[in-house]
Design a protein around this motif. Structure first.
Motif, mmCIF file in Angstrom:
data_model
loop_
_atom_site.group_PDB
_atom_site.id
_atom_site.type_symbol
_atom_site.label_atom_id
_atom_site.label_comp_id
_atom_site.label_asym_id
_atom_site.label_seq_id
_atom_site.Cartn_x
_atom_site.Cartn_y
_atom_site.Cartn_z
ATOM 1 N N UNK A 121 0.826 -1.204 0.000
ATOM 2 C CA UNK A 121 0.000 0.000 0.000
ATOM 3 C C UNK A 121 0.859 1.253 0.000
ATOM 4 N N UNK A 122 1.919 1.238 0.791
ATOM 5 C CA UNK A 122 2.817 2.397 0.839
ATOM 6 C C UNK A 122 3.465 2.619 -0.524
ATOM 7 N N UNK A 123 3.853 1.546 -1.187
ATOM 8 C CA UNK A 123 4.450 1.678 -2.523
ATOM 9 C C UNK A 123 3.462 2.312 -3.492
ATOM 10 N N UNK A 124 2.205 1.886 -3.424
ATOM 11 C CA UNK A 124 1.190 2.446 -4.315
ATOM 12 C C UNK A 124 0.844 3.883 -3.952
ATOM 13 N N UNK A 125 1.074 4.270 -2.694
ATOM 14 C CA UNK A 125 0.808 5.635 -2.249
ATOM 15 C C UNK A 125 1.987 6.562 -2.507
ATOM 16 N N UNK A 126 3.060 6.017 -3.063
ATOM 17 C CA UNK A 126 4.266 6.794 -3.359
ATOM 18 C C UNK A 126 4.350 7.021 -4.865
ATOM 19 N N UNK A 127 4.194 8.260 -5.276
ATOM 20 C CA UNK A 127 4.192 8.625 -6.691
ATOM 21 C C UNK A 127 5.344 9.563 -6.981
ATOM 22 N N UNK A 128 6.152 9.201 -7.984
ATOM 23 C CA UNK A 128 7.334 10.004 -8.333
ATOM 24 C C UNK A 128 8.199 10.283 -7.112
ATOM 25 N N UNK A 129 8.322 9.274 -6.247
ATOM 26 C CA UNK A 129 9.181 9.397 -5.082
ATOM 27 C C UNK A 129 8.560 10.118 -3.900
ATOM 28 N N UNK A 130 7.306 10.559 -4.014
ATOM 29 C CA UNK A 130 6.629 11.285 -2.943
ATOM 30 C C UNK A 130 5.564 10.410 -2.300
ATOM 31 N N UNK A 131 5.586 10.340 -0.976
ATOM 32 C CA UNK A 131 4.518 9.656 -0.254
ATOM 33 C C UNK A 131 3.354 10.626 -0.158
ATOM 34 N N UNK A 132 2.368 10.468 -1.054
ATOM 35 C CA UNK A 132 1.319 11.475 -1.184
ATOM 36 C C UNK A 132 0.101 11.215 -0.305
ATOM 37 N N UNK A 133 -0.002 10.021 0.270
ATOM 38 C CA UNK A 133 -1.095 9.781 1.212
ATOM 39 C C UNK A 133 -0.723 8.657 2.158
ATOM 40 N N UNK A 134 -1.387 8.659 3.317
ATOM 41 C CA UNK A 134 -1.241 7.585 4.276
ATOM 42 C C UNK A 134 -2.520 6.767 4.231
ATOM 43 N N UNK A 135 -2.430 5.456 4.004
ATOM 44 C CA UNK A 135 -3.637 4.632 3.836
ATOM 45 C C UNK A 135 -4.442 4.511 5.134
ATOM 46 N N UNK A 136 -5.760 4.572 5.015
ATOM 47 C CA UNK A 136 -6.645 4.294 6.140
ATOM 48 C C UNK A 136 -7.097 2.837 6.052
ATOM 49 N N UNK A 137 -7.905 2.393 6.987
ATOM 50 C CA UNK A 137 -8.368 1.003 6.978
ATOM 51 C C UNK A 137 -9.530 0.856 6.010
ATOM 52 N N UNK A 138 -9.249 1.105 4.754
ATOM 53 C CA UNK A 138 -10.265 0.986 3.712
ATOM 54 C C UNK A 138 -9.603 0.422 2.464
ATOM 55 N N UNK A 139 -8.990 -0.781 2.608
ATOM 56 C CA UNK A 139 -8.468 -1.480 1.433
ATOM 57 C C UNK A 139 -9.648 -2.149 0.738
#
Length: 434
Positions: A121-139
């Motif tokens: 999830x963290x990898x998918x939330x990282x775009x162009x080297x930026x962590x653009x969001x922190x995942x909530x419990x909604x996978x």
């Protein structure tokens, strides 16, 4: 809504407030937020006063809409330069569209905190080297909810086998689901199934069914690939159900809340839906099917591939926020372990490793919860994200009207897909994709 996690009340989960900020550190600061709204998301927001009390800050929710409406609002804000609000709901299917809107959370969120999340999830939330969001419990990945008593009726079983030539059982394929949806339907009082019929929602379903039928939505260069045998087979499934009156007539205007409330009303036999509805469906105070809900892995298509379109929700901090540290503290709080236990109590799947372990332990002695987790675990094992292009939503906005036209009978399947192919090809060329 009653807790999905037996023996652990929401109040018990909210006793400890774990935030990185010191008490009163953000006194006098107001954080403006734009958040997704809807039944399955609201319980978490009841925790916000705890963070306010602990930090001295105030949260002002200035917009609360579904993600399709938020997407339009965010793009309007970017165009108008009105992006000084601080915290926004985000989603893996939408995030790539906002490269200038959200800041990098690296450094604002401790590295040890980031390490506690499921790293995919963290990898998918990282775009162009930026962590653009922190995942909530909604996978999110969809499994099949169904009314169990339909499969316990001997008369129905005999009539079905006489008509279709095979035994009535919970469907394992999309073809079986179509047969059963048509068989169970008794309009206008009862329908075999339903689907979200507009916006990205129907394109996502169509996309995963193409994959299940052995095709793909885009080629590797993001040129359209859906005008294919697999694409036609997938769209014909939607058309056949609509023509047979096996789905509600309004299904082409449905989104997720419509589906959830529809199944809970007791008028739908089979419903492919997200994990966040699991608790709601089995809550006798909210659902007419409580106690009669079965859950099975998502069906497979003609290629033997299981449907598995997936994504996850999260929270982001805007680049123009004047109080990034306070905003990041709020995001940290809304995604921390207690918050994820609370959200997972209603059925959603967590994005923190420890919370996965927690809900598995909690479910051990509850047959329904164990069935839910097993179904979603099996479906998640072969899940796949949306195509990795920032033009995903723009492309879906071109595709979905054509899918609707075929479903409603305004165009043939061939005509609709040819027109959608031309429109998406034009978009990709205009944007310089190829």
């Amino acid at each position: 809504m009653k807790s999905f996690v037996g023996g652990v009340s929401a109040a018990a989960l909210m006793l400890g407030v774990a935030v990185s900020a010191q008490a009163g550190e953000f006194d006098g600061i107001t954080i403006e937020a734009k958040l997704i709204g809807g039944q399955q998301y609201e319980a978490l927001y009841a925790r916000i006063p705890e963070w306010e009390a602990a930090t001295g800050a105030t949260v002002k929710i200035i917009s609360k809409k579904n993600h399709f409406e938020l997407d339009k609002e965010f793009k309007s804000d970017i165009a108008a330069g009105t992006t000084s609000w601080c915290v926004g709901s985000n989603h893996s299917s939408f995030a790539s569209q906002y490269p200038v809107l959200y800041t990098d959370l690296t450094g604002l969120i401790p590295a040890e905190t980031v390490a506690e999340f499921v790293q995919a999830n963290i990898s998918a939330a990282t775009l162009d080297g930026k962590l653009v969001m922190l995942p909530r419990a909604q996978f999110d990945v969809s499994a099949l909810y169904y009314q169990k008593d339909l499969y316990e009726d001997a008369d129905k079983a005999a009539a079905f086998e006489a008509e279709y030539g095979y035994a009535l059982a919970v469907p394992e394929t999309w073809e079986q689901l179509k047969d059963q949806a048509i068989f169970f339907a008794d309009p206008p009082n009862f329908y075999g199934t339903q689907y979200a019929g507009k916006d990205e929602a129907i394109v996502g379903r169509y996309y995963e069914m193409i994959v299940a039928d052995g095709g793909k939505l885009f080629n590797d260069d993001f040129s359209p690939a859906f005008n294919s045998d697999a694409g036609k087979e997938a769209l014909q499934w939607f058309v056949d159900l609509y023509e047979a009156n096996a789905v509600p007539a309004g299904t082409t205007n449905y989104l997720w809340d419509d589906l959830g409330n529809g199944f809970a009303s007791g008028t739908i036999a089979l419903n492919l839906d997200w994990p966040g509805w699991a608790g709601f469906f089995n809550d006798p105070d909210a659902s007419k099917v409580a106690g009669n809900v079965g859950v099975a892995p998502a069906p497979k298509g003609s290629a033997g591939v299981r449907t598995g379109w997936s994504g996850f929700h999260g929270f982001s901090v805007t680049e123009d926020c004047a109080h990034k540290e306070a905003a990041a503290s709020l995001v940290d709080f809304l995604t921390n372990e207690d918050s994820q236990k609370l959200e997972s109590a209603a059925g959603p799947l967590p994005s923190r490793t420890a919370v996965w372990d927690y809900i598995s332990e909690q479910a051990a002695d509850d047959p329904y919860r164990s069935e839910v987790l097993a179904a979603f675990k099996e479906t998640a094992a072969t899940a796949f994200a949306v195509p990795p292009t920032s033009l995903w939503i723009e492309a879906t906005n071109l595709i979905y009207p054509e899918l609707q036209a075929a479903i409603l009978g305004d165009k043939t399947v061939d005509e609709a897909l040819a027109d959608a192919e031309e429109a998406v090809d034009d978009l990709m060329r205009e944007e310089g994709v190829y």
